[in-house]
Design a protein around this motif. Structure first.
Motif, PDB file in Angstrom:
ATOM      1  N   LYS A 138      -5.508  -1.508   8.358  1.00  0.00           N
ATOM      2  CA  LYS A 138      -5.945  -0.828   9.585  1.00  0.00           C
ATOM      3  C   LYS A 138      -5.901  -1.792  10.775  1.00  0.00           C
ATOM      4  N   SER A 152      -3.899   8.253   6.615  1.00  0.00           N
ATOM      5  CA  SER A 152      -3.900   8.774   5.252  1.00  0.00           C
ATOM      6  C   SER A 152      -2.979   7.882   4.433  1.00  0.00           C
ATOM      7  N   TRP A 153      -3.364   7.664   3.202  1.00  0.00           N
ATOM      8  CA  TRP A 153      -2.730   6.659   2.356  1.00  0.00           C
ATOM      9  C   TRP A 153      -1.931   7.317   1.248  1.00  0.00           C
ATOM     10  N   ASP A 154      -0.729   6.804   1.004  1.00  0.00           N
ATOM     11  CA  ASP A 154       0.144   7.299  -0.057  1.00  0.00           C
ATOM     12  C   ASP A 154      -0.458   7.004  -1.432  1.00  0.00           C
ATOM     13  N   VAL A 157       1.689   4.759   4.852  1.00  0.00           N
ATOM     14  CA  VAL A 157       0.464   5.081   5.587  1.00  0.00           C
ATOM     15  C   VAL A 157       0.874   6.031   6.710  1.00  0.00           C
ATOM     16  N   LYS A 203      -7.394  -1.991   2.652  1.00  0.00           N
ATOM     17  CA  LYS A 203      -7.305  -0.917   3.636  1.00  0.00           C
ATOM     18  C   LYS A 203      -7.777  -1.391   5.013  1.00  0.00           C
ATOM     19  N   VAL A 261       0.801  -1.230   0.000  1.00  0.00           N
ATOM     20  CA  VAL A 261       0.000   0.000   0.000  1.00  0.00           C
ATOM     21  C   VAL A 261       0.831   1.277   0.000  1.00  0.00           C
TER      22      VAL A 261
END
Length: 84
Positions: free
Chosen positions: A48, A33-35, A23, A44, A20
């Protein structure tokens, strides 16, 4: 590959996770928040859960106390003394 960076002046705690990207965990709210954009919601959700289970979110929020409690230290020393 997992890579964690943090400084006390940062507003975010960053964790790099291969599938991902990076993060970021906000220090005040714990919001992620995600790159990368357009990530699968299932991935996701899994990430988490992983970040929570491994203590990354608590660490970013300052909830983990790395100092050993004096009572625990005394208990460990008493266990060592009783074996002699």
């Amino acid at each position: 590959m997992l890579y964690v960076t943090i400084t006390f002046m940062q507003a975010k705690y960053s964790v790099a996770i291969h599938p991902v990207g990076i993060v970021d965990i906000d220090h005040a709210t714990g919001a992620l928040s995600w790159d990368k954009e357009n990530l699968d919601p299932v991935i996701k959700s899994y990430i988490k859960k992983y970040l929570f289970d491994e203590g990354f979110i608590e660490h970013a929020l300052g909830m983990l106390d790395p100092a050993i409690d004096q009572e625990i230290n005394a208990l460990l020393q008493s266990l060592g003394d009783s074996g002699s």
